[in-house]
Write an enzyme that holds these catalytic residues in place. Sequence first.
Site, mmCIF file in Angstrom:
data_model
loop_
_atom_site.group_PDB
_atom_site.id
_atom_site.type_symbol
_atom_site.label_atom_id
_atom_site.label_comp_id
_atom_site.label_asym_id
_atom_site.label_seq_id
_atom_site.Cartn_x
_atom_site.Cartn_y
_atom_site.Cartn_z
ATOM 1 N N GLU A 212 -11.674 -10.041 -20.015
ATOM 2 C CA GLU A 212 -12.033 -8.627 -20.190
ATOM 3 C C GLU A 212 -10.776 -7.837 -19.868
ATOM 4 O O GLU A 212 -10.434 -7.654 -18.690
ATOM 5 C CB GLU A 212 -13.180 -8.257 -19.233
ATOM 6 C CG GLU A 212 -14.475 -9.012 -19.485
ATOM 7 C CD GLU A 212 -15.233 -8.505 -20.708
ATOM 8 O OE1 GLU A 212 -15.024 -7.334 -21.085
ATOM 9 O OE2 GLU A 212 -16.016 -9.272 -21.284
ATOM 10 N N CYS A 246 -10.405 1.308 -17.895
ATOM 11 C CA CYS A 246 -9.995 0.548 -19.079
ATOM 12 C C CYS A 246 -10.465 1.220 -20.369
ATOM 13 O O CYS A 246 -9.892 0.991 -21.424
ATOM 14 C CB CYS A 246 -10.544 -0.865 -19.000
ATOM 15 S SG CYS A 246 -12.338 -0.910 -18.808
HETATM 16 P P1 NAD Z 1 -4.320 -7.562 -12.937
HETATM 17 O O1 NAD Z 1 -4.253 -8.287 -14.213
HETATM 18 O O2 NAD Z 1 -3.056 -7.137 -12.308
HETATM 19 O O3 NAD Z 1 -5.089 -8.381 -11.798
HETATM 20 C C1 NAD Z 1 -6.384 -8.949 -11.946
HETATM 21 C C2 NAD Z 1 -6.484 -10.211 -11.122
HETATM 22 O O4 NAD Z 1 -5.474 -11.142 -11.488
HETATM 23 C C3 NAD Z 1 -6.348 -10.027 -9.610
HETATM 24 O O5 NAD Z 1 -7.321 -10.841 -8.980
HETATM 25 C C4 NAD Z 1 -4.978 -10.545 -9.291
HETATM 26 O O6 NAD Z 1 -4.906 -11.139 -7.997
HETATM 27 C C5 NAD Z 1 -4.770 -11.604 -10.341
HETATM 28 N N1 NAD Z 1 -3.340 -11.699 -10.692
HETATM 29 C C6 NAD Z 1 -2.465 -10.688 -10.781
HETATM 30 N N2 NAD Z 1 -1.229 -11.161 -11.138
HETATM 31 C C7 NAD Z 1 -1.373 -12.493 -11.279
HETATM 32 C C8 NAD Z 1 -0.472 -13.543 -11.631
HETATM 33 N N3 NAD Z 1 0.810 -13.304 -11.899
HETATM 34 N N4 NAD Z 1 -0.963 -14.788 -11.680
HETATM 35 C C9 NAD Z 1 -2.271 -15.039 -11.407
HETATM 36 N N5 NAD Z 1 -3.155 -14.090 -11.068
HETATM 37 C C10 NAD Z 1 -2.725 -12.839 -10.984
HETATM 38 O O7 NAD Z 1 -5.292 -6.341 -13.294
HETATM 39 P P2 NAD Z 1 -5.554 -5.082 -12.408
HETATM 40 O O8 NAD Z 1 -4.255 -4.361 -12.256
HETATM 41 O O9 NAD Z 1 -6.324 -5.469 -11.199
HETATM 42 O O10 NAD Z 1 -6.527 -4.212 -13.309
HETATM 43 C C11 NAD Z 1 -6.088 -3.317 -14.256
HETATM 44 C C12 NAD Z 1 -6.235 -3.900 -15.653
HETATM 45 O O11 NAD Z 1 -7.571 -4.351 -15.824
HETATM 46 C C13 NAD Z 1 -6.004 -2.894 -16.749
HETATM 47 O O12 NAD Z 1 -5.278 -3.493 -17.784
HETATM 48 C C14 NAD Z 1 -7.410 -2.565 -17.241
HETATM 49 O O13 NAD Z 1 -7.471 -2.105 -18.563
HETATM 50 C C15 NAD Z 1 -8.082 -3.868 -17.062
HETATM 51 N N6 NAD Z 1 -9.523 -3.678 -16.952
HETATM 52 C C16 NAD Z 1 -10.320 -4.140 -17.932
HETATM 53 C C17 NAD Z 1 -11.689 -3.950 -17.869
HETATM 54 C C18 NAD Z 1 -12.613 -4.459 -18.917
HETATM 55 O O14 NAD Z 1 -13.810 -4.499 -18.655
HETATM 56 N N7 NAD Z 1 -12.138 -4.861 -20.079
HETATM 57 C C19 NAD Z 1 -12.231 -3.288 -16.781
HETATM 58 C C20 NAD Z 1 -11.381 -2.825 -15.778
HETATM 59 C C21 NAD Z 1 -10.027 -3.042 -15.873
#
Ligand code: NAD
Length: 439
Positions: A212, A246
């Site tokens: 997502e 998002c």
């Molecule tokens: P992110 O991708 O930075 O992090 C999400 C998860 O991934 C966290 O648990 C984090 O610990 C882990 N993570 C981060 N970097 C990593 C790496 N290098 N290796 C492995 N795991 C890692 O996302 P975010 O900043 O928490 O959220 C914002 C993003 O989420 C935006 O792009 C937003 O559009 C998206 N989002 C999507 C939805 C949806 O329903 N489609 C909803 C909310 C947010």
Amino acid sequence: MNQVSDRLHHVFKIQSQHKWVNKVSTAEQRIEKLLKLKAVVQSREDDVVQALHADLRKDAEGARSEATPIYGEVDQALAELSNWMTPIEADPTPFIGNRAKIMPESRGVVLLFSPWNYPFALLFQPLVSIIAAGNCALVKPNELAPHVSKLAAEIINEVFDEKDVAVFEGGIDLANEMLDLPIDHIFFTGSPAVGKIIMTAAAKHLASITLELGGKNPVIVDRTADLQTSAATIAAFRNINNGQVCLCPENVWVPEEMAEEFMAIVQGTFQAMFYTDGKLNPDTNGKIIDERNYQRVKGYIDDAREKGATVICGGEGDPELRSIHPTIMTNVPENATIMSEETFGPILNIFTYKEVDEAITHIQQQPKPLALYIFTNDDDFSEMILSKTSSGGVTVNNCLMHVAVPGMPFGGVNSSGIGAYHGIYGFKELSHQRSILFM
Ligand code: NAD
């Protein structure tokens, strides 16, 4: 190995055995777990409000709206789960006279990662689908929302036995360790960049995935649209949670002769909703989650301005509130960083068109967005836009609302996501459809 590591491997081993027990669990047994989850979340709602205020300065209404969809998911499962679980008789042709059925079965052990912008709802909503489909789960709340992470861990520990659902708090190192496990399914909400890392990790074990993700959501305003309502709606939704949603509208296409009036209405709405006596109002402006993201969003504006964009309003940050002023930019050049990065901040980029095909061509050339918004009073116009574009979902004459319809799947497409959930779609996403032929 450290203690967390030891526990992770130990719990994974236990869940890998227990998934066979959960696979044959009845609808009643699953519902019992879900009702317990609902009751505990309800009893901790005031703590949810406090934690979301501490992490993101969400107001009480915004915070409670993170709990409501969780109750909705549980209630839907309560009403429908035994139907969802019932195998479907299938046509056995060419083996006439034999019996065939399609049976949904649990995927097994599911890894669940959540984002920080809706850190409570987007942890527990997918968890409801995971439990309804009879899976075990290893859950990692988002480390950038530490108050919610701690609260979520307390709730999970109170509701579940760790052989069913176990929670692990931590950051990227922990995420990577979890991704090394030969898990059955990964449910990830987050950025497209990390989504690629998740997909690569899943490939090692051929785990199935639900991604997502986010993206840049375009808006097309038609000449027949009610300009006042369209502009005010777009302005209000652009600055929810200080733009960290998002589904926020981002790149707005307006007929060129309407652009000036459109921007004036947006500006007026920003002032009326988010300022008091000319100052940003902390009660209506969320907090950018951390300093890195604050600098990132501010950097997009500075970079675009340097490259020739016009900042119509906003354009600054308020470091004390750690909020960005709601901002309108025009003339944003293609080489500005904001043109290729999801903003995740309260910036509206306004583009004008003579012929709507200019907007369509631009949208077609971008990665497929999570949402598309159309403002029009002409049904043929919206059908034409739908036929020439792709996106995870669409709301016509409003923003975000399609996510709130429980009977529709919620998810992205390609770069904005793979797979979908909510209600029966979540149950199906977290199940394998097994074809069985009796001869
Ligand atoms: P992110 O991708 O930075 O992090 C999400 C998860 O991934 C966290 O648990 C984090 O610990 C882990 N993570 C981060 N970097 C990593 C790496 N290098 N290796 C492995 N795991 C890692 O996302 P975010 O900043 O928490 O959220 C914002 C993003 O989420 C935006 O792009 C937003 O559009 C998206 N989002 C999507 C939805 C949806 O329903 N489609 C909803 C909310 C947010």
